[in-house]
Design a protein around this motif. Structure first.
Motif, PDB file in Angstrom:
ATOM      1  N   ASP A 245       0.833  -1.206   0.000  1.00 36.14           N
ATOM      2  CA  ASP A 245       0.000   0.000   0.000  1.00 36.14           C
ATOM      3  C   ASP A 245       0.868   1.257   0.000  1.00 36.14           C
ATOM      4  O   ASP A 245       0.601   2.223  -0.733  1.00 36.14           O
ATOM      5  N   ALA A 246       1.932   1.259   0.796  1.00 35.40           N
ATOM      6  CA  ALA A 246       2.848   2.404   0.822  1.00 35.40           C
ATOM      7  C   ALA A 246       3.530   2.581  -0.528  1.00 35.40           C
ATOM      8  O   ALA A 246       3.663   3.702  -1.038  1.00 35.40           O
ATOM      9  N   ASP A 248       2.447   1.624  -3.493  1.00 38.42           N
ATOM     10  CA  ASP A 248       1.478   2.099  -4.482  1.00 38.42           C
ATOM     11  C   ASP A 248       1.171   3.585  -4.287  1.00 38.42           C
ATOM     12  O   ASP A 248       0.911   4.307  -5.250  1.00 38.42           O
ATOM     13  N   THR A 249       1.216   4.034  -3.059  1.00 37.29           N
ATOM     14  CA  THR A 249       0.932   5.442  -2.769  1.00 37.29           C
ATOM     15  C   THR A 249       2.090   6.349  -3.155  1.00 37.29           C
ATOM     16  O   THR A 249       1.887   7.452  -3.661  1.00 37.29           O
ATOM     17  N   LEU A 250       3.327   5.875  -2.967  1.00 35.33           N
ATOM     18  CA  LEU A 250       4.504   6.743  -3.066  1.00 35.33           C
ATOM     19  C   LEU A 250       5.273   6.579  -4.376  1.00 35.33           C
ATOM     20  O   LEU A 250       6.200   7.340  -4.641  1.00 35.33           O
ATOM     21  N   ASP A 251       4.923   5.605  -5.189  1.00 33.72           N
ATOM     22  CA  ASP A 251       5.332   5.521  -6.597  1.00 33.72           C
ATOM     23  C   ASP A 251       6.840   5.635  -6.811  1.00 33.72           C
ATOM     24  O   ASP A 251       7.307   6.333  -7.720  1.00 33.72           O
ATOM     25  N   TYR A 260       8.435   7.601   5.086  1.00 28.94           N
ATOM     26  CA  TYR A 260       7.403   6.689   5.596  1.00 28.94           C
ATOM     27  C   TYR A 260       8.018   5.698   6.586  1.00 28.94           C
ATOM     28  O   TYR A 260       7.500   5.504   7.691  1.00 28.94           O
ATOM     29  N   ARG A 272      -1.232   3.518   8.648  1.00 35.69           N
ATOM     30  CA  ARG A 272      -2.088   4.606   8.180  1.00 35.69           C
ATOM     31  C   ARG A 272      -1.672   5.941   8.782  1.00 35.69           C
ATOM     32  O   ARG A 272      -1.696   6.976   8.110  1.00 35.69           O
ATOM     33  N   LEU A 275       1.453   7.205   6.923  1.00 30.68           N
ATOM     34  CA  LEU A 275       1.112   7.776   5.615  1.00 30.68           C
ATOM     35  C   LEU A 275       0.431   9.126   5.764  1.00 30.68           C
ATOM     36  O   LEU A 275       0.715  10.066   5.003  1.00 30.68           O
ATOM     37  N   GLU A 279       1.903  12.542   4.263  1.00 30.81           N
ATOM     38  CA  GLU A 279       1.130  13.328   3.289  1.00 30.81           C
ATOM     39  C   GLU A 279       0.944  14.764   3.766  1.00 30.81           C
ATOM     40  O   GLU A 279       0.962  15.701   2.963  1.00 30.81           O
ATOM     41  N   LEU A 361       2.416  12.783  -4.456  1.00 28.77           N
ATOM     42  CA  LEU A 361       1.781  13.549  -3.385  1.00 28.77           C
ATOM     43  C   LEU A 361       1.494  14.992  -3.793  1.00 28.77           C
ATOM     44  O   LEU A 361       1.019  15.783  -2.971  1.00 28.77           O
TER      45      LEU A 361
END
Length: 378
Positions: A245-246, A248-251, A260, A272, A275, A279, A361
């Protein structure tokens, strides 16, 4: 440690980049006069250069140019040349580079010009008339006498674009100095290219030999492995679901992945919460960086970015959506705004001529700026 907020200096704290480090090592050993390191913000350029030069055990000066964009006089060749000479005078009094790194702390004052030798800051230099070319000739003689190569790192070198003489100095150095290497880095890739003008026939640097190194995002597999290694090093369990999940969020942006992990391992935050903290911090940081560009035409810039963050990719689709928000934008004006977003590395243009935001982000920062500017006129 892998999860730290400070730039890395030790190979054991640095993840991968073996191919790129090999290029840097070969370039230094081959006597390249100019090495250009490209990469978007928070991709790890500073750590890459510091780790590489520290591992090579060569003397180097690290000059952070970002702090002085508001005062171009501090970027002048004369000021920086005097600082270089001060270092050489001090180095002459010490028998080894390691001795320098330990002893030079007594010599340094906290004037904070942002110049460092192997990670050690140097005091601000006073102006003098001596030309930088003369200083660099002395640097070259100093390195030749000691059978070494001295590396001068110009970090975020796009800031030097306000002083065109630097292009001539770099070109002269490549042609004239056998024992000096300039390493220049830049996060605003288009602006760095605009400063160096490597492809323009009238530029002093056109046709000059150089080594170019591009640091790209981590792949998904690399990002997962990086987080797994960092959590293992910190002896903190993290589930694969959380890691994926991290990622996929931070690419693949190395700095965000590191932050993170830092928030989880240092502050003990849950997935969570880490993240969310990241963010929030990223929103404020990115908003400051983006505001420097968009404040000159905020509604149009923000409309274009809104279109891209909504998933629109083509020149015409982005323009149509942006005009629906702020009214007609002349093609020439729209081209310039979109070009600037690419030049300053907030947006990237893919080989298929599509556009996407560079930082995953950025949308949060965009919403913050829309609160400030959306009602203003362009």
């Amino acid at each position: 440690m892998l999860f730290s907020r400070a730039p890395k200096t030790r190979r054991e704290d640095f993840y991968d980049r073996d191919r790129e480090l090999g290029m840097l090592y070969r370039g230094i050993h081959a006597g390249e006069g100019l090495i250009v390191v490209y990469g978007v913000r928070r991709i790890g350029k500073t750590s890459f250069v510091r780790v590489g030069l520290t591992e090579l055990d060569v003397p180097f000066l690290f000059i952070d140019l970002r702090r002085y964009a508001e005062n171009p006089s501090l970027l002048s060749p004369q000021v920086i040349g005097k600082a270089i000479m001060d270092f050489l005078k001090k180095l002459d009094k010490l028998k080894t580079l390691r001795g320098t790194l330990h002893s030079i702390m007594e010599y340094i004052e906290s004037m904070d010009l942002g110049i460092e030798l192997g990670g050690i800051k140097v005091r601000r230099a006073r102006r003098e008339d001596r030309l930088l070319t003369s200083v660099l000739e002395e640097v070259d003689r100093w390195a030749r006498r000691r059978g070494t190569r001295l590396v001068i790192v110009l970090d975020e070198a796009q800031e030097l674009r306000v002083i065109p003489a630097w292009r001539r100095i770099l070109a002269w150095s490549i042609d004239s100095l056998e024992h000096v290497t300039f390493v220049v880095t830049g996060s605003e890739i288009g602006v760095l290219n605009e400063f160096l003008r490597l492809q323009e026939a009238e530029s002093p640097l056109f046709g000059r030999p150089r080594l170019e190194i591009l640091l790209e995002r981590f792949s998904r597999d690399q990002s997962i492995d990086y987080l797994q290694r960092g959590f293992s090093e910190a002896k903190l369990p993290a589930t694969m679901e959380e890691i994926e999940d991290a990622v996929d969020t931070l690419d693949g942006i190395v700095g965000w992945l590191s932050y993170y992990g830092y928030y989880r391992t240092t502050y003990g935050l849950a997935h969570r919460d880490a993240l969310k903290r990241l963010e929030e911090d990223a929103k404020n940081l990115l908003a400051r960086e983006l505001e420097k560009l968009v404040k000159h035409s905020p509604r149009r810039y923000l409309a274009i970015l809104t279109a891209i963050t909504r998933g629109l990719r083509t020149w015409s689709d982005i323009k149509h959506y942006a005009e629906g928000l702020v009214g007609r934008i002349p093609d020439s004006k729209y081209d310039r705004l979109l070009h600037n977003l690419v030049k300053y590395s907030f947006v990237e243009k893919t080989p298929s001529r599509e556009y996407r935001v560079v930082d995953p982000l950025l949308p949060q920062a965009l919403e913050e700026l829309k609160k400030r500017y959306w009602a203003s006129s362009s």
